[in-house]
Design a protein around this motif. Structure first.
Motif, PDB file in Angstrom:
ATOM      1  N   ASN A 245      -5.457   9.730  10.933  1.00 62.57           N
ATOM      2  CA  ASN A 245      -4.177   9.598  11.124  1.00 62.57           C
ATOM      3  C   ASN A 245      -3.172  10.355  10.438  1.00 62.57           C
ATOM      4  OD1 ASN A 245      -1.852   8.055  11.957  1.00 62.57           O
ATOM      5  ND2 ASN A 245      -2.633   6.666  12.588  1.00 62.57           N
ATOM      6  N   GLU A 246      -2.133  10.831  11.013  1.00 58.97           N
ATOM      7  CA  GLU A 246      -1.958  11.859   9.650  1.00 58.97           C
ATOM      8  C   GLU A 246      -0.882  11.337   9.399  1.00 58.97           C
ATOM      9  OE1 GLU A 246      -1.073  15.511  12.166  1.00 58.97           O
ATOM     10  OE2 GLU A 246      -3.259  16.137  12.435  1.00 58.97           O
ATOM     11  N   SER A 247      -0.023  10.057  10.264  1.00 55.74           N
ATOM     12  CA  SER A 247       0.259   9.487   9.505  1.00 55.74           C
ATOM     13  C   SER A 247       0.145   8.638   8.250  1.00 55.74           C
ATOM     14  CB  SER A 247       1.216   7.854  10.214  1.00 55.74           C
ATOM     15  OG  SER A 247       0.854   7.297  11.051  1.00 55.74           O
ATOM     16  N   ASN A 248      -0.833   8.195   7.952  1.00 59.03           N
ATOM     17  CA  ASN A 248      -1.962   7.598   6.726  1.00 59.03           C
ATOM     18  C   ASN A 248      -1.219   8.316   5.689  1.00 59.03           C
ATOM     19  OD1 ASN A 248      -1.686   5.617   8.957  1.00 59.03           O
ATOM     20  ND2 ASN A 248      -4.244   5.925   9.163  1.00 59.03           N
ATOM     21  N   GLN A 249      -1.021   8.014   4.475  1.00 59.34           N
ATOM     22  CA  GLN A 249      -1.711   8.262   3.335  1.00 59.34           C
ATOM     23  C   GLN A 249      -2.212   7.405   2.187  1.00 59.34           C
ATOM     24  OE1 GLN A 249       2.256   9.042   0.526  1.00 59.34           O
ATOM     25  NE2 GLN A 249       3.545   8.404   2.519  1.00 59.34           N
ATOM     26  N   ILE A 250      -3.403   8.540   1.763  1.00 55.61           N
ATOM     27  CA  ILE A 250      -4.601   8.183   1.605  1.00 55.61           C
ATOM     28  C   ILE A 250      -4.710   8.025   0.221  1.00 55.61           C
ATOM     29  CG2 ILE A 250      -7.434   8.001   1.832  1.00 55.61           C
ATOM     30  CD1 ILE A 250      -5.605   7.288   4.284  1.00 55.61           C
TER      31      ILE A 250
ATOM     32  N   ARG B 210      -2.856   1.142  13.992  1.00 53.13           N
ATOM     33  CA  ARG B 210      -1.748   1.486  12.856  1.00 53.13           C
ATOM     34  C   ARG B 210      -1.602   2.239  12.660  1.00 53.13           C
ATOM     35  NH1 ARG B 210      -2.264  -2.811  14.781  1.00 53.13           N
ATOM     36  NH2 ARG B 210      -2.082  -5.130  14.190  1.00 53.13           N
ATOM     37  N   LYS B 211      -0.856   2.480  12.241  1.00 53.77           N
ATOM     38  CA  LYS B 211       0.213   3.910  11.249  1.00 53.77           C
ATOM     39  C   LYS B 211       0.918   4.075   9.989  1.00 53.77           C
ATOM     40  CE  LYS B 211       4.221   4.093  14.737  1.00 53.77           C
ATOM     41  NZ  LYS B 211       4.775   4.371  15.777  1.00 53.77           N
ATOM     42  N   MET B 212       1.338   5.162   9.724  1.00 54.51           N
ATOM     43  CA  MET B 212       1.971   5.370   8.565  1.00 54.51           C
ATOM     44  C   MET B 212       1.602   3.823   7.142  1.00 54.51           C
ATOM     45  SD  MET B 212       6.085   5.561   9.674  1.00 54.51           S
ATOM     46  CE  MET B 212       5.603   4.089  10.813  1.00 54.51           C
ATOM     47  N   LEU B 213       0.654   4.153   7.450  1.00 56.89           N
ATOM     48  CA  LEU B 213      -0.452   2.915   6.208  1.00 56.89           C
ATOM     49  C   LEU B 213      -0.224   4.490   4.732  1.00 56.89           C
ATOM     50  CD1 LEU B 213      -2.885   1.544   7.724  1.00 56.89           C
ATOM     51  CD2 LEU B 213      -1.211   0.089   7.259  1.00 56.89           C
TER      52      LEU B 213
END
Length: 259
Positions: A133-138, A114-117
Motif C-alpha cells: 500500500n503506497e500510502s503507508n510509511q514502513i 487501512r491506509k496512511m499507516l
C-alpha cells in the motif's frame, strides 16, 4: 485445527492441571481410546504432556516451536484475532509490530482495510506486506536476522527502536499469564519486545487461548503493563474477569464469524 471436544479438553486441563484418562472419558462421554487420540493430538504442539494414566497441562515450555508449526496451528483463531485487532487500528495510526504468526495475519488485513499507516517492525515479511500500500510509511529496524522466524533482533535493532514513538505497539507472543506476565522463548526476541512496548502509547497483545497460563523462558513485562488482549472464543468468562480486575481489557473474537 482442534475439534470442539479437544478445545474443551485443553481448557479443562488448563484449569485442573492434571486429569486421568478415565476422568476425561467420563467428563466428555467418549471412550478411553478416543481420549488417548485426543491427547496425542494436543501433545503435538506441546499444549499437554501425556503421562502414565493421564495428562498434564504444559504450563512451561522451554523449547521454542518451529515458526512454520506456529503458522499452521490454530489458523482459524489467528484469523479471527487478527481481524478483530484490525478494527481497532485507524487510518493514519503509527504502530509497532513484531514478527509473529498472528501479527502476519494482522498485516494482511491492514493492507486491505487501512491506509496512511506508519509502521515500525522487526519483520521483513510484515514490512513487505504493508509496503504494497503506497500510502503507508514502513520503517524496518536494523539488526541481525534470526533464521528461526525471520525476525531482526540484537542491540542495533533495539537502538533503532529508541528513535520512535508510536500510538500502538502490537505484539504476538509465546506465553501470557496474570502471575508471570508476558513471556517469550528467545532472549533476544524478548529484549526487542520490551523495547517495542516502551515506545508504544497503547500496549496490545494478540494471542490464542492456549497461550494463556503458558510460561516461556524470558519475561517481557508484567500483566498489569498490558492495555488490551485480543484472543479467541475459547477464553472462559472467569479468566476474562480476572484480567479485567487488574485493568486489562480482553477482547474476544466470536467463533461464528469465522466458522
Amino acid at each position: 485445527m482442534y475439534s470442539e471436544r479437544q478445545r474443551e479438553m485443553l481448557r479443562y486441563l488448563s484449569e485442573v492441571k492434571f486429569a486421568k484418562v478415565e476422568q476425561l472419558s467420563d467428563l466428555f462421554h467418549v471412550s478411553i481410546e478416543t481420549i488417548r487420540r485426543d491427547l496425542l493430538e494436543l501433545e503435538k504442539d506441546s499444549s499437554v504432556k501425556r503421562i502414565r494414566g493421564g495428562a498434564t497441562y504444559s504450563s512451561f515450555r522451554a523449547k521454542e516451536l518451529e515458526f512454520s508449526k506456529k503458522m499452521e496451528s490454530n489458523q482459524q483463531e489467528k484469523l479471527a484475532i487478527a481481524q478483530a485487532a484490525a478494527e481497532y487500528i485507524n487510518d493514519g495510526d503509527a504502530i509497532a509490530m513484531n514478527n509473529g504468526s498472528t501479527t502476519l495475519s494482522l498485516a494482511r488485513y491492514l493492507l486491505k482495510s487501512r491506509k496512511m499507516l506508519t509502521v515500525v517492525t522487526n519483520s521483513p515479511d510484515i514490512a513487505l506486506i504493508l509496503s504494497d500500500n503506497e500510502s503507508n510509511q514502513i520503517y524496518l529496524t536494523s539488526g541481525y536476522l534470526r533464521k528461526h522466524n525471520k525476525s531482526l533482533v540484537g542491540s542495533t535493532c533495539r537502538e533503532c527502536l529508541e528513535d520512535f514513538r508510536v500510538d500502538k505497539t502490537i505484539l504476538s507472543i509465546d506465553g501470557i499469564s496474570i502471575e508471570d506476565g508476558v513471556t517469550e522463548y528467545n532472549t533476544e526476541e524478548a529484549a526487542v519486545l520490551r523495547k517495542m512496548l516502551e515506545i508504544g502509547h497503547s500496549k496490545i497483545i494478540l494471542c490464542e487461548f492456549n497461550k494463556f497460563s503458558e510460561v516461556a523462558f524470558n519475561k517481557v513485562c508484567s500483566a498489569e503493563q498490558v492495555d488490551y488482549v485480543f484472543t479467541d472464543w475459547n477464553m472462559p468468562a472467569k479468566e476474562i474477569k480476572a484480567w479485567n480486575d487488574i485493568g486489562v481489557k480482553v477482547l474476544v473474537s466470536p467463533q461464528e464469524k469465522y466458522a
